[in-house]
Design a protein around this motif. Sequence first.
Motif, short mmCIF file in Angstrom:
data_model
loop_
_atom_site.label_atom_id
_atom_site.label_comp_id
_atom_site.label_asym_id
_atom_site.label_seq_id
_atom_site.Cartn_x
_atom_site.Cartn_y
_atom_site.Cartn_z
N LYS A 1 50.57 35.41 46.74
CA LYS A 1 50.90 34.86 47.98
C LYS A 1 52.23 34.82 48.51
CE LYS A 1 49.48 31.83 44.91
NZ LYS A 1 48.85 30.73 44.13
N ASP B 1 43.42 34.22 46.41
CA ASP B 1 43.91 32.85 46.08
C ASP B 1 42.45 31.92 46.18
OD1 ASP B 1 45.76 31.08 44.88
OD2 ASP B 1 46.99 31.13 46.43
N SER B 2 42.31 31.05 45.21
CA SER B 2 40.98 30.74 45.02
C SER B 2 40.83 29.40 46.44
CB SER B 2 40.63 29.60 44.08
OG SER B 2 41.39 28.79 43.80
N GLU B 3 41.93 28.86 46.80
CA GLU B 3 41.91 28.06 47.72
C GLU B 3 41.57 28.46 49.23
OE1 GLU B 3 43.93 28.22 45.39
OE2 GLU B 3 44.02 26.28 44.44
N ASN C 1 53.46 25.82 43.67
CA ASN C 1 52.37 26.68 43.92
C ASN C 1 51.70 26.17 45.11
OD1 ASN C 1 50.53 28.95 43.59
ND2 ASN C 1 48.92 27.41 42.69
N LYS C 2 51.35 24.98 45.14
CA LYS C 2 50.57 24.26 46.28
C LYS C 2 51.28 24.49 47.54
CE LYS C 2 47.35 23.62 44.82
NZ LYS C 2 46.07 24.48 44.68
N GLU D 1 51.09 27.75 48.64
CA GLU D 1 49.49 27.77 49.36
C GLU D 1 49.51 27.28 50.52
OE1 GLU D 1 47.54 28.25 45.02
OE2 GLU D 1 46.57 26.53 46.36
MG MG Z 1 45.37 28.96 44.09
#
Ligand code: MG
Length: 395
Positions: free
Chosen positions: A124, A149-151, A216-217, A220
């Motif tokens: 990311k 990335d899962s999101e 991390n968020k 994202e």
């Molecule tokens: Mg993620």
Amino acid sequence: MKSVLIQGATGSIGSSALSVLAEQRGEFRVTGLAARSRQNELLDLARIWKPKSLALNDAHDETALRRESESLGVDSVFIGEDAALRQAAGTEYDVLLNAMVGGAGIAATLSALDRGKSVALANKETLVAAGDLVMESAKRNNAQLLPIDSEHSAILQCLAGESWSGIRTLWLTTSGGPFWGRRQSELHDVTPEQALKHPTWVMGAKITIDSATLFNKGLEVIEACKLFGVDPAAVKVIRHRESVIHSMVEFTDGSFKAQLSNPDMRLPILYALSHPNRVVSGLVASSPSDWSALHFDEVSFQDFPCLRLAYDALDRGGTIPCAMSAADEVAVQAFLEKRISFTAIPEIIENTMNTVTNRSADSLENILLSDAEARQAAHSLCRTHEIVAGDLKCS
Ligand code: MG
Ligand code: NDP
């Protein structure tokens, strides 16, 4: 059959990707593997996967690596600082699966996209530092860029068949990390061992610390803005305790869509590789009856200053997101080495963002320049925040 080059093959995402490819052997073959320094692990993988190329930044025994590679039928071996870039630029593959950590992944991603190759992107930091360049290159070269990335995978799945103009808000879910419910002021003494205990996911060290600070968020949020072309105000973060909903899209008519499964990175990896199709897989089994309740909580910027910094960086634009991301890499490494405290991480990032020159993020040259400048600034800030005999020298 699609051929896949996996960079970051020895890591957490790399090994999940290989287990996906092991299940889907009829659909994919591994054509190249890369790592940073774990030579023996890379060679172990080469024995299983018989790739055509290998890349390693720091080879501890170059002669042995070349000799072993030759005996395994590997055609090209790239060694040195820019090994991954030379492999991405100079070998044949259909998809680059980029699972390297940090700014190291930027140049290889751009090179693959410039060649019109598909990129399945876990890294990311690439989109944070060079999002506009990357998106522009993907468009210009008609190359697919698919998030791992899962999101972002969840959002892409929610948007299938939808018009992107119908997006009101992208809701990124977070587990809240190991320190949810505690104030910043209570976190001064937390150790790397405590911060490395993520409640839901088992991941590499850097992203695990980033998950504890919620940096991390923040990464994202920026990643979502770049990938889906939305304003920062249209991206919101919500804590979701169970990590079953991987993210949600709220549409302009008030309707929501969410993507659900038990948390397992093999699912978004599989989707990135098979997109836009669905393949048959038995890798991840989920049962809604196990999800007895789904809980959500607001996230406070005060408790998680790293999240605020990401919105600030987006607001300031240019190379500030790149500088922010590079400073975090330096600060996280210093924390893991017990040189700075947990709470010094956001301070070092913020001070770096306020110190560096903000350049236009329209060339790889400017991005690499800003990345280097931010690392230097962050290293020197780490020295001023150094822990001395269990306490802080100054702040
Ligand atoms: Mg993620
Ligand atoms: P790991 O630390 O587990 O693995 C990193 C991999 O990249 C290793 O193969 C490592 O090689 C290689 N690597 C590290 N630095 C460099 C470098 N400078 N040049 C070339 N190769 C390098 O990380 P993760 O798998 O956890 O994360 C990878 C990326 O995916 C990160 O960007 C992370 O944010 C993202 N991500 C990870 C998730 C997860 O569940 N783990 C979820 C979503 C995103 P070596 O082993 O030799 O050091």
